[in-house]
Scaffold this motif. Structure first.
Motif, short mmCIF file in Angstrom:
data_model
loop_
_atom_site.label_atom_id
_atom_site.label_comp_id
_atom_site.label_asym_id
_atom_site.label_seq_id
_atom_site.Cartn_x
_atom_site.Cartn_y
_atom_site.Cartn_z
N ILE A 91 19.64 -25.46 3.14
CA ILE A 91 18.92 -24.48 3.97
C ILE A 91 19.59 -23.11 3.89
O ILE A 91 18.93 -22.08 3.77
CB ILE A 91 18.87 -24.98 5.43
CG1 ILE A 91 17.97 -26.21 5.54
CG2 ILE A 91 18.34 -23.88 6.36
CD1 ILE A 91 18.01 -26.88 6.88
N GLU A 92 20.93 -23.11 3.97
CA GLU A 92 21.66 -21.84 3.88
C GLU A 92 21.45 -21.19 2.52
O GLU A 92 21.31 -19.96 2.43
CB GLU A 92 23.14 -22.08 4.13
CG GLU A 92 23.47 -22.42 5.58
CD GLU A 92 24.93 -22.79 5.77
OE1 GLU A 92 25.66 -22.85 4.76
OE2 GLU A 92 25.34 -23.03 6.92
N ASN A 93 21.41 -22.01 1.45
CA ASN A 93 21.16 -21.46 0.11
C ASN A 93 19.77 -20.84 0.01
O ASN A 93 19.58 -19.79 -0.61
CB ASN A 93 21.30 -22.56 -0.95
CG ASN A 93 22.76 -22.97 -1.16
OD1 ASN A 93 23.67 -22.22 -0.84
ND2 ASN A 93 22.97 -24.17 -1.67
N LEU A 94 18.77 -21.51 0.62
CA LEU A 94 17.41 -20.95 0.63
C LEU A 94 17.38 -19.61 1.35
O LEU A 94 16.74 -18.65 0.89
CB LEU A 94 16.45 -21.93 1.31
CG LEU A 94 16.04 -23.17 0.51
CD1 LEU A 94 15.19 -24.09 1.37
CD2 LEU A 94 15.30 -22.77 -0.76
N GLN A 95 18.07 -19.54 2.49
CA GLN A 95 18.11 -18.29 3.25
C GLN A 95 18.80 -17.19 2.45
O GLN A 95 18.34 -16.04 2.43
CB GLN A 95 18.83 -18.52 4.58
CG GLN A 95 18.06 -19.40 5.56
CD GLN A 95 18.84 -19.73 6.80
OE1 GLN A 95 20.07 -19.58 6.83
NE2 GLN A 95 18.16 -20.18 7.84
N LEU A 96 19.91 -17.56 1.77
CA LEU A 96 20.62 -16.57 0.95
C LEU A 96 19.77 -16.09 -0.22
O LEU A 96 19.76 -14.90 -0.54
CB LEU A 96 21.93 -17.18 0.43
CG LEU A 96 23.04 -17.40 1.47
CD1 LEU A 96 24.21 -18.16 0.86
CD2 LEU A 96 23.53 -16.06 2.03
N HIS A 100 18.56 -12.43 -0.90
CA HIS A 100 18.89 -11.81 -2.20
C HIS A 100 17.64 -11.21 -2.84
O HIS A 100 17.66 -10.07 -3.33
CB HIS A 100 19.49 -12.87 -3.11
CG HIS A 100 19.87 -12.36 -4.47
ND1 HIS A 100 20.81 -11.37 -4.65
CD2 HIS A 100 19.41 -12.68 -5.70
CE1 HIS A 100 20.93 -11.11 -5.95
NE2 HIS A 100 20.08 -11.89 -6.60
N LYS A 101 16.53 -11.98 -2.82
CA LYS A 101 15.28 -11.48 -3.39
C LYS A 101 14.77 -10.26 -2.62
O LYS A 101 14.26 -9.30 -3.22
CB LYS A 101 14.23 -12.58 -3.38
CG LYS A 101 14.50 -13.69 -4.37
CD LYS A 101 13.42 -14.76 -4.31
CE LYS A 101 13.69 -15.87 -5.31
NZ LYS A 101 12.68 -16.94 -5.25
#
Length: 258
Positions: A91-96, A100-101
């Motif tokens: 989930i944290e990676n998706l948010q990051l 980023h995008k």
């Protein structure tokens, strides 16, 4: 006396004794229930209580269960922590990635604005140079003719630039639903869009896809999206019944950039 009460209180509040007390209540609740609701002499009540309890349920099992739970609590918390760590990381990676995008998009927009204004500045400088060059022409007839030609070209460029900006603006203002309809319709070579109203429900048919068939609220949302496409000249009506449409030349040119 006060210190003794506080010491007992603190001891009872420790996790081990808390678990033991809960176990004690869970194992002996039937006996307490009978003791409270039954009628008769105290001896009879105690006899009923003793019939439903014993030394194991009153003392041994609660102490054992309290010890086991207290000893395994941290291990269980550790185990659950291991189990939830992976999805939390995902989930944290998706948010990051989303952040980023978003940052990249903002940077691109800022760069586009910067390039746009740089082009405008260079254009103004070049225009001033041309005006100076025209001013240096000695023949007044030639100077006036050239000045008019430059003015005509500049007006045409401004009109073209404004038209391109309006097209880009209308493209950016399209709703998500309007884009969905436009992309679905462009997947079919005919670019056809149908507004269907039947006894089984209403929907917007674009190419091979159907939109708004879930309920009336969904249909109204996609109907508004279709009206938006008509307003921005991406779609035109076929006939006069208001149920058949097709993509315009502007839509076919723009759909690749959506």
């Amino acid at each position: 006396m006060k210190e003794l009460v506080e010491a007992v209180n603190n001891r009872i509040k420790t996790p081990y004794f808390g678990y033991a007390v809960l176990s004690f209540i869970a194992l002996n609740w039937r006996g307490f229930f009978v003791l409270l609701v039954s009628e008769g002499k105290p001896e009879e009540k105690l006899a009923l209580f003793d019939a439903r309890t014993d030394i194991y349920s009153l003392l041994i099992y609660p102490l054992i269960i309290g010890a086991v739970v207290a000893a395994t609590t941290h291990w269980l918390r550790y185990l659950f922590g291991l189990i939830e760590r992976k999805p939390k990381e995902l989930i944290e990676n998706l948010q990051l990635e989303a952040e980023h995008k978003k940052t990249i998009k903002q940077t691109q927009l800022e760069q586009s604005r910067s390039d746009f204004f740089a082009v405008k500045e260079n254009e103004l400088i070049e225009r001033a140079k041309r005006d100076e060059a025209v001013a240096d022409i000695e023949n007044s007839e030639t100077k006036e003719k050239l000045r008019k030609q430059l003015e005509t070209i500049r007006v045409e460029r401004e009109q073209l630039s404004n038209e391109l900006q309006k097209q880009q603006q209308s493209k950016n203002n399209l709703s998500v639903e309007a884009r969905e309809i436009l992309i679905a319709a462009s997947a079919d070579n005919h670019g056809s869009i149908l507004k269907l109203r039947t006894d089984n429900g209403n929907n917007i048919q674009a190419g091979n896809d159907s939109f708004g068939s879930e309920d009336h609220k969904s249909f109204v949302k996609y109907e508004a999206a279709l009206e938006q496409l008509i307003k921005f000249d991406y779609v035109k009506e076929i006939g006069h019944k208001g149920d058949a449409f097709e993509l315009t030349h502007k839509a076919w040119e723009s759909v690749g950039a959506l």
